[in-house]
Design an enzyme around this catalytic site. Structure first.
Site, short mmCIF file in Angstrom:
data_model
loop_
_atom_site.label_atom_id
_atom_site.label_comp_id
_atom_site.label_asym_id
_atom_site.label_seq_id
_atom_site.Cartn_x
_atom_site.Cartn_y
_atom_site.Cartn_z
N HIS A 1 -1.28 0.73 -9.58
CA HIS A 1 -1.98 -0.17 -8.63
C HIS A 1 -2.73 -1.29 -9.38
O HIS A 1 -3.94 -1.46 -9.19
CB HIS A 1 -2.96 0.62 -7.73
CG HIS A 1 -3.39 -0.17 -6.52
ND1 HIS A 1 -3.69 0.41 -5.31
CD2 HIS A 1 -3.58 -1.51 -6.35
CE1 HIS A 1 -4.05 -0.53 -4.44
NE2 HIS A 1 -3.99 -1.70 -5.06
N ARG B 1 0.86 -1.19 0.00
CA ARG B 1 0.00 0.00 0.00
C ARG B 1 0.89 1.24 0.00
O ARG B 1 1.99 1.22 0.57
CB ARG B 1 -0.89 0.05 1.24
CG ARG B 1 -2.11 -0.83 1.20
CD ARG B 1 -3.16 -0.31 0.20
NE ARG B 1 -4.34 -1.14 0.17
CZ ARG B 1 -4.55 -2.16 -0.67
NH1 ARG B 1 -3.63 -2.48 -1.56
NH2 ARG B 1 -5.66 -2.85 -0.63
P1 NDP Z 1 -1.72 -11.47 4.68
O1 NDP Z 1 -2.57 -10.96 5.79
O2 NDP Z 1 -1.88 -12.88 4.24
O3 NDP Z 1 -0.16 -11.30 5.08
C1 NDP Z 1 0.33 -10.17 5.71
C2 NDP Z 1 1.75 -10.44 6.13
O4 NDP Z 1 2.29 -9.24 6.70
C3 NDP Z 1 1.83 -11.53 7.22
O5 NDP Z 1 2.97 -12.33 7.02
C4 NDP Z 1 2.00 -10.71 8.51
O6 NDP Z 1 2.69 -11.38 9.55
C5 NDP Z 1 2.84 -9.55 7.98
N1 NDP Z 1 2.71 -8.40 8.87
C6 NDP Z 1 1.60 -7.69 9.19
N2 NDP Z 1 1.90 -6.73 10.09
C7 NDP Z 1 3.21 -6.85 10.35
C8 NDP Z 1 4.10 -6.16 11.20
N3 NDP Z 1 3.70 -5.16 12.00
N4 NDP Z 1 5.39 -6.54 11.23
C9 NDP Z 1 5.83 -7.57 10.45
N5 NDP Z 1 5.02 -8.27 9.61
C10 NDP Z 1 3.73 -7.91 9.58
O7 NDP Z 1 -1.91 -10.46 3.47
P2 NDP Z 1 -1.71 -10.76 1.90
O8 NDP Z 1 -0.41 -11.41 1.71
O9 NDP Z 1 -2.90 -11.41 1.34
O10 NDP Z 1 -1.71 -9.26 1.33
C11 NDP Z 1 -0.75 -8.31 1.76
C12 NDP Z 1 -1.13 -6.92 1.26
O11 NDP Z 1 -0.92 -6.82 -0.15
C13 NDP Z 1 -2.59 -6.53 1.41
O12 NDP Z 1 -2.88 -6.12 2.74
C14 NDP Z 1 -2.73 -5.39 0.43
O13 NDP Z 1 -2.45 -4.16 1.05
C15 NDP Z 1 -1.66 -5.70 -0.62
N6 NDP Z 1 -2.24 -6.01 -1.93
C16 NDP Z 1 -1.91 -5.23 -3.01
C17 NDP Z 1 -2.39 -5.51 -4.25
C18 NDP Z 1 -1.98 -4.71 -5.44
O14 NDP Z 1 -2.54 -4.91 -6.53
N7 NDP Z 1 -0.99 -3.85 -5.33
C19 NDP Z 1 -3.31 -6.64 -4.47
C20 NDP Z 1 -3.58 -7.40 -3.30
C21 NDP Z 1 -3.07 -7.09 -2.07
P3 NDP Z 1 2.08 -12.71 10.22
O15 NDP Z 1 2.19 -13.78 9.14
O16 NDP Z 1 2.95 -12.97 11.36
O17 NDP Z 1 0.66 -12.41 10.56
C1 OXD Z 2 -6.18 -5.58 -2.87
C2 OXD Z 2 -5.79 -4.68 -3.95
O1 OXD Z 2 -5.95 -5.28 -1.70
O2 OXD Z 2 -6.23 -4.88 -5.10
O3 OXD Z 2 -6.71 -6.65 -3.18
O4 OXD Z 2 -5.02 -3.77 -3.72
#
Ligand code: NDP
Ligand code: OXD
Length: 321
Positions: free
Chosen positions: A284, A236
């Protein structure tokens, strides 16, 4: 007994987020349930049991007193978490192979672009310059993935499969074959010190806002054929300090950046990112949400929920993701 309606609330502004497009898909998969497109002044809010939403405005869901589940139509729930009046019902996010594969493609594409010196080669072609540079092997680079969740873990495995050294960082400890995993605040510096290309796939929460700043860039490893480290952010825009990125690119702390997300989207026309020679910019669309896949995913989850089975991928509101 009424089955209740599913309300669709989609703000996106792009072709993929056209509300009508989503309505057609949901009508298809919710055959015996009314699908209502919001805003709808004739709607009785009590009729709505389920909401499927993308970037609703704060307060838009507060009127639905009989709501049972909110389905976010993407993976990131930061826009919903910012709504203090969000009804206190389970909030489900997207985690499906289709989205994960799209994100893996984006990450692999951009890591390879920097690793294979594509910006230099494209410029060479433009000026008709035959001047090959040595192309090192994948295992000369360590890719550091911030966020080892659904998307980060899949990208890490794909990069490992291509021969890169891969390290990862998450909130809680992980074990992933072939990948060195760090976690928590205590593990961050050691993770950064190993990393030549930093890939950010974190969610935006109170803990991660502006985590990509100068301090982080200064800790990245310069010990690779790339020289200066590279940043790839598809998480993000709120994760990045954009002034720090620009300074770091200009003074050589970072060698290049691939950015898919921005503090302000759409990216303003006067943003320096548009024309920066070391920025590879995408609007994005690293991993688009596919209306076919996701409407089916939501319909499946409603079926499970109504059969008394647990919902998948429910957001932990305390953690914010
Ligand atoms: P998940 O919830 O599956 O994974 C999030 C990861 O981030 C986990 O490993 C989590 O740790 C880690 N995390 C969260 N907070 C912290 C912290 N404070 N310190 C260290 N690690 C942390 O999310 P997804 O993988 O499905 O998606 C990730 C992000 O990708 C979404 O939230 C979204 O913002 C972005 N996204 C962007 C898209 C785009 O087109 N650009 C499309 C889709 C998503 P833990 O495993 O320990 O919980
Ligand atoms: C999502 C995105 O969070 O598209 O899925 O950014």
């Amino acid at each position: 007994m009424s089955k209740g309606a599913l309300a669709l609330l989609v703000h996106g502004g792009t072709e993929n987020w056209s509300p009508q497009r989503w309505k057609v898909r949901f009508d298809d998969v919710c055959r015996d349930r009314r699908v209502l497109l919001l805003p709808d002044p004739a709607l009785d809010p009590a009729e709505v049991y389920y909401a499927a939403v993308w970037k609703p405005k704060p307060g838009e869901l507060a009127a639905f007193g009989n709501l049972r589940v909110i389905f976010n139509l993407g993976a990131g729930v930061d826009a919903l978490m910012a709504d203090g009046s969000l009804p206190d019902v389970p909030l489900v996010r997207v985690a499906v192979d289709d989205l994960t594969e799209r994100m893996t493609e984006y990450v692999v594409l951009h890591v390879l672009m920097h690793h294979r010196q594509e910006p230099y080669l494209r410029e060479s072609q433009r000026v008709r310059r035959w001047a090959p540079r040595y192309q090192w092997a994948a295992n000369a680079l360590t890719i550091g993935i911030m966020g080892l969740g659904t998307l980060g873990a899949a990208a890490a495995r794909a990069l490992r499969g291509l021969g890169f050294r891969v390290v990862g960082w998450s909130r809680s400890g992980k074990r992933i074959d072939g990948i060195t995993c760090f976690h928590g605040a205590a593990g961050l510096d050691a993770f950064l010190r190993e990393t030549n290309i930093l890939v950010c796939l974190l969610p935006l929460t109170q803990d991660t806002r502006h985590i990509l700043d100068r301090d982080v860039f200064l800790k990245l490893s310069r010990a690779s054929p790339l020289g200066a480290p590279v940043l790839i952010n598809a998480g993000r825009g709120g994760l990045q300090n954009e002034v720090d990125i620009l300074h770091a690119l200009d003074d050589g702390t970072l060698g290049a950046a691939s950015l898919d997300v921005y503090e302000t989207e759409p990216l303003p026309e006067d943003s320096p990112f548009w024309s920066h020679p070391r920025v590879v910019l995408t609007p994005h669309n690293a991993a688009d949400t596919d209306a076919d896949e996701i409407s089916k995913y939501v319909a499946r989850q409603i079926g499970r929920f109504e059969a008394g089975e647990p919902l998948d991928n429910v957001v932990d509101r305390e953690r914010g993701y």
